[in-house]
Design a protein around this motif. Sequence first.
Motif, PDB file in Angstrom:
ATOM      1  N   ALA A 133      -0.625   3.381   2.156  1.00  0.00           N
ATOM      2  CA  ALA A 133       0.250   2.521   1.354  1.00  0.00           C
ATOM      3  C   ALA A 133       1.072   3.354   0.369  1.00  0.00           C
ATOM      4  O   ALA A 133       2.279   3.137   0.206  1.00  0.00           O
ATOM      5  N   ILE A 134       0.434   4.304  -0.286  1.00  0.00           N
ATOM      6  CA  ILE A 134       1.142   5.165  -1.234  1.00  0.00           C
ATOM      7  C   ILE A 134       2.209   5.978  -0.511  1.00  0.00           C
ATOM      8  O   ILE A 134       3.348   6.121  -0.984  1.00  0.00           O
ATOM      9  N   ALA A 135       1.859   6.507   0.664  1.00  0.00           N
ATOM     10  CA  ALA A 135       2.825   7.291   1.439  1.00  0.00           C
ATOM     11  C   ALA A 135       4.015   6.439   1.875  1.00  0.00           C
ATOM     12  O   ALA A 135       5.171   6.898   1.844  1.00  0.00           O
ATOM     13  N   LEU A 136       3.765   5.190   2.277  1.00  0.00           N
ATOM     14  CA  LEU A 136       4.852   4.308   2.680  1.00  0.00           C
ATOM     15  C   LEU A 136       5.750   3.958   1.500  1.00  0.00           C
ATOM     16  O   LEU A 136       6.974   3.888   1.634  1.00  0.00           O
ATOM     17  N   LYS A 137       5.145   3.754   0.343  1.00  0.00           N
ATOM     18  CA  LYS A 137       5.935   3.493  -0.873  1.00  0.00           C
ATOM     19  C   LYS A 137       6.797   4.709  -1.208  1.00  0.00           C
ATOM     20  O   LYS A 137       7.987   4.575  -1.545  1.00  0.00           O
ATOM     21  N   GLN A 138       6.204   5.889  -1.139  1.00  0.00           N
ATOM     22  CA  GLN A 138       6.946   7.108  -1.442  1.00  0.00           C
ATOM     23  C   GLN A 138       8.081   7.339  -0.456  1.00  0.00           C
ATOM     24  O   GLN A 138       9.091   7.958  -0.797  1.00  0.00           O
ATOM     25  N   ALA A 139       7.903   6.823   0.770  1.00  0.00           N
ATOM     26  CA  ALA A 139       8.956   6.950   1.777  1.00  0.00           C
ATOM     27  C   ALA A 139      10.094   5.957   1.552  1.00  0.00           C
ATOM     28  O   ALA A 139      11.118   6.024   2.239  1.00  0.00           O
ATOM     29  N   GLY A 140       9.919   5.020   0.611  1.00  0.00           N
ATOM     30  CA  GLY A 140      11.003   4.106   0.259  1.00  0.00           C
ATOM     31  C   GLY A 140      10.873   2.685   0.750  1.00  0.00           C
ATOM     32  O   GLY A 140      11.795   1.872   0.572  1.00  0.00           O
ATOM     33  N   PHE A 141       9.742   2.338   1.363  1.00  0.00           N
ATOM     34  CA  PHE A 141       9.550   0.977   1.855  1.00  0.00           C
ATOM     35  C   PHE A 141       8.978   0.075   0.769  1.00  0.00           C
ATOM     36  O   PHE A 141       8.286   0.534  -0.136  1.00  0.00           O
ATOM     37  N   LYS A 142       9.262  -1.233   0.888  1.00  0.00           N
ATOM     38  CA  LYS A 142       8.610  -2.226   0.035  1.00  0.00           C
ATOM     39  C   LYS A 142       7.281  -2.610   0.671  1.00  0.00           C
ATOM     40  O   LYS A 142       7.168  -2.666   1.903  1.00  0.00           O
TER      41      LYS A 142
END
Length: 278
Positions: free
Chosen positions: A163-172
């Motif tokens: 989840a943290i990686a997906l957030k850092q990649a710019g996704f909501k």
Amino acid sequence: MYHKSSYAFFDDADEASHRKEHHFIQDIIAAFHNNEFIVYYQPKVHIPTRRCYGLEALIRWKRGNEIIGPDTFISLFEKHGYIDELDMFVLKQACMQINTWIDAGIEPLSIAVNISGVHLRDPDIVNKIVNVCQYFDIPRNLIELEITESVMLEDIDDVMKKAIALKQAGFKLSMDDFGTGFSSLSILKKLPVDIIKLDREFFQKVMDQREKIIISNVIHMAQQLNINVISEGIETIEHIRFLQEIGCEEAQGFYFSKPLPMEKLDNILWTPFEMEEL
């Protein structure tokens, strides 16, 4: 000398059930590869302006003239290892739709897609989702990834890292079906979500005072945490009035529109939805 034996009992009903499931999973996998699965969309509406601000992408099986909902087949896709293909199919369809709007010079809406627990266990999931968005050349913040509470309970540490990686990649990120389990609040404390989706079970045709108190306090808590709240299952003007009273501005449900193919939605997405007088 002591001899221990073990026995297994099978009956005709068990065997018939297994055969039926085996044939059905063969049918749905063949249907998937024959392009019989399609994506419907349901609008998410900003109540004060009555305008659609985003959509949720929902998978359907078009079997001849029949449209079959996901409750019939999702668990079988998960059980037999095909759910990651289904997730990626929905993501690609959502990205294609956003790309179509951008190419047409239309301000694109964000689209929410579900990510299953099976898919989240893939160590390469972040790169796969990023690559799809890059292929279709769309901004990542236009994709909202929905994670259910039950997924979090499977392996919270691993899901947290993803989840943290997906957030850092710019996704909501959103937590779907919020409030259906016993661990929603403790998970919310840990998971870096942008949005929680209040489960439709909260919004019965007639809501009692206890339900209203619970919903009101969840919304106020989320606002204090800077988390957006969208209420699902909104079907009546009474639901809308209640959400206005407690300061929840985002809603999704049959009151505005049932899930539909994009060609049937395109005419209603860009103008205010009609509502009864509030």
